[in-house]
Motif scaffolding. Structure first.
Motif, short mmCIF file in Angstrom:
data_model
loop_
_atom_site.label_atom_id
_atom_site.label_comp_id
_atom_site.label_asym_id
_atom_site.label_seq_id
_atom_site.Cartn_x
_atom_site.Cartn_y
_atom_site.Cartn_z
N ILE A 155 9.23 -5.49 -11.27
CA ILE A 155 10.17 -4.43 -10.91
C ILE A 155 9.49 -3.06 -10.95
O ILE A 155 9.75 -2.19 -10.11
CB ILE A 155 11.40 -4.47 -11.84
N GLU A 156 8.56 -2.89 -11.88
CA GLU A 156 7.78 -1.65 -11.93
C GLU A 156 6.95 -1.49 -10.66
O GLU A 156 6.90 -0.41 -10.07
CB GLU A 156 6.87 -1.68 -13.16
N HIS A 185 7.67 -2.77 -7.79
CA HIS A 185 8.62 -2.60 -6.70
C HIS A 185 9.12 -1.16 -6.61
O HIS A 185 9.56 -0.72 -5.54
CB HIS A 185 9.79 -3.55 -6.91
N ASN A 186 9.04 -0.44 -7.70
CA ASN A 186 9.50 0.96 -7.74
C ASN A 186 8.36 1.96 -7.57
O ASN A 186 8.57 3.17 -7.73
CB ASN A 186 10.22 1.23 -9.07
N THR A 187 7.18 1.48 -7.24
CA THR A 187 6.04 2.36 -7.04
C THR A 187 6.28 3.29 -5.85
O THR A 187 6.79 2.86 -4.81
CB THR A 187 4.75 1.54 -6.78
N GLU A 188 5.93 4.54 -5.98
CA GLU A 188 6.10 5.52 -4.91
C GLU A 188 5.34 5.10 -3.65
O GLU A 188 4.21 4.60 -3.73
CB GLU A 188 5.61 6.90 -5.36
N GLU A 189 5.95 5.31 -2.49
CA GLU A 189 5.33 4.92 -1.22
C GLU A 189 3.98 5.62 -1.00
O GLU A 189 3.08 5.06 -0.37
CB GLU A 189 6.27 5.25 -0.06
N TYR A 202 17.95 -11.04 -8.56
CA TYR A 202 17.58 -9.64 -8.41
C TYR A 202 18.50 -9.02 -7.37
O TYR A 202 18.49 -9.44 -6.20
CB TYR A 202 16.13 -9.47 -7.98
N GLU A 203 19.33 -8.05 -7.81
CA GLU A 203 20.33 -7.43 -6.94
C GLU A 203 21.14 -8.53 -6.26
O GLU A 203 21.66 -9.41 -6.93
CB GLU A 203 19.65 -6.48 -5.94
#
Length: 207
Positions: free
Chosen positions: A19-20, A22-26, A125-126
């Motif tokens: 999840i970390e 997946h949340n990485t800045e583009e 997940y979601e």
């Protein structure tokens, strides 16, 4: 070789790590390969000296069926062109298992066949699923294979907002192939195998 891990604590840590990612800045990602159906990015891995790859594409199927084809089970070996053998070493509750599998040689066998032993975990997940894994230093190494190592990796599969009959499939892969390999060969193989993964999966789902 290490003992088998506690599946509950390892699953929790593994899921949080993915999840970390997946949340990485583009802005941290750089395009490695792009086709009409799949884009592959990469960034330096924090786990080893190679890259963390991100792949993303739309698959015309709902998440549960897609993930059934991705996670360890009866489907995976029949469609994944890179995987040559697969067996379940240990089965735990709550979607966890340990699997042993081998992969074919790549780039005219510049990269020879590899063997992996991975802990695998699948969770909600979601509105979809996350299926993730990490290699373990466990079990005897077969003499005909180099033992590779997957640092935390996994696949997020969620239905698209516009059409719930299709899904956004996003993968994060960081594989240390080990052995004496040219970096350029590894980078080419990783990006190419991720693109092939999507095309092989789509063919299997439509067959």
């Amino acid at each position: 070789m290490e003992c088998l891990p506690d599946p509950t604590s390892l699953a929790r840590k593994l899921g949080n790590t993915l999840i970390e990612y997946h949340n990485t800045e583009e802005s941290e990602w750089r395009v490695a390969k792009e086709t009409k159906e799949v884009t592959v990015w990469r960034k330096p891995s924090k786990e080893f000296s190679g890259f963390l790859y991100k792949a993303e594409g739309i698959v015309k199927e709902e998440p549960n069926r897609i993930v059934d084809y991705i996670r360890p089970g009866p489907f995976r070996l029949h469609w994944d062109s890179l995987m040559t053998t697969m067996s379940i070493v240990e089965q735990f509750e709550e979607g966890c298992c340990v699997m042993r599998y081998t992969t074919a040689g790549q780039l005219w066998n510049i990269i020879s066949p590899r063997e992996f032993i991975d802990f695998s975990y699948t969770r909600q997940y979601e509105d979809g699923l996350l299926s993730c894994g990490v290699s373990l230093d466990y079990g005897d190494t077969r003499p005909d294979f180099v033992r590779g190592f997957n640092h935390p990796c996994g696949w997020f599969c969620v239905p698209t907002k516009d059409d719930p009959s299709q899904s956004l499939l996003t993968g994060y892969i960081q594989t240390d192939l080990r052995g004496m390999l040219p970096h350029a060969a590894v980078n080419t193989a990783m990006a190419g195998s991720l693109v092939n993964f999507y095309s092989d999966l789509k063919k299997a789902l439509n067959s």
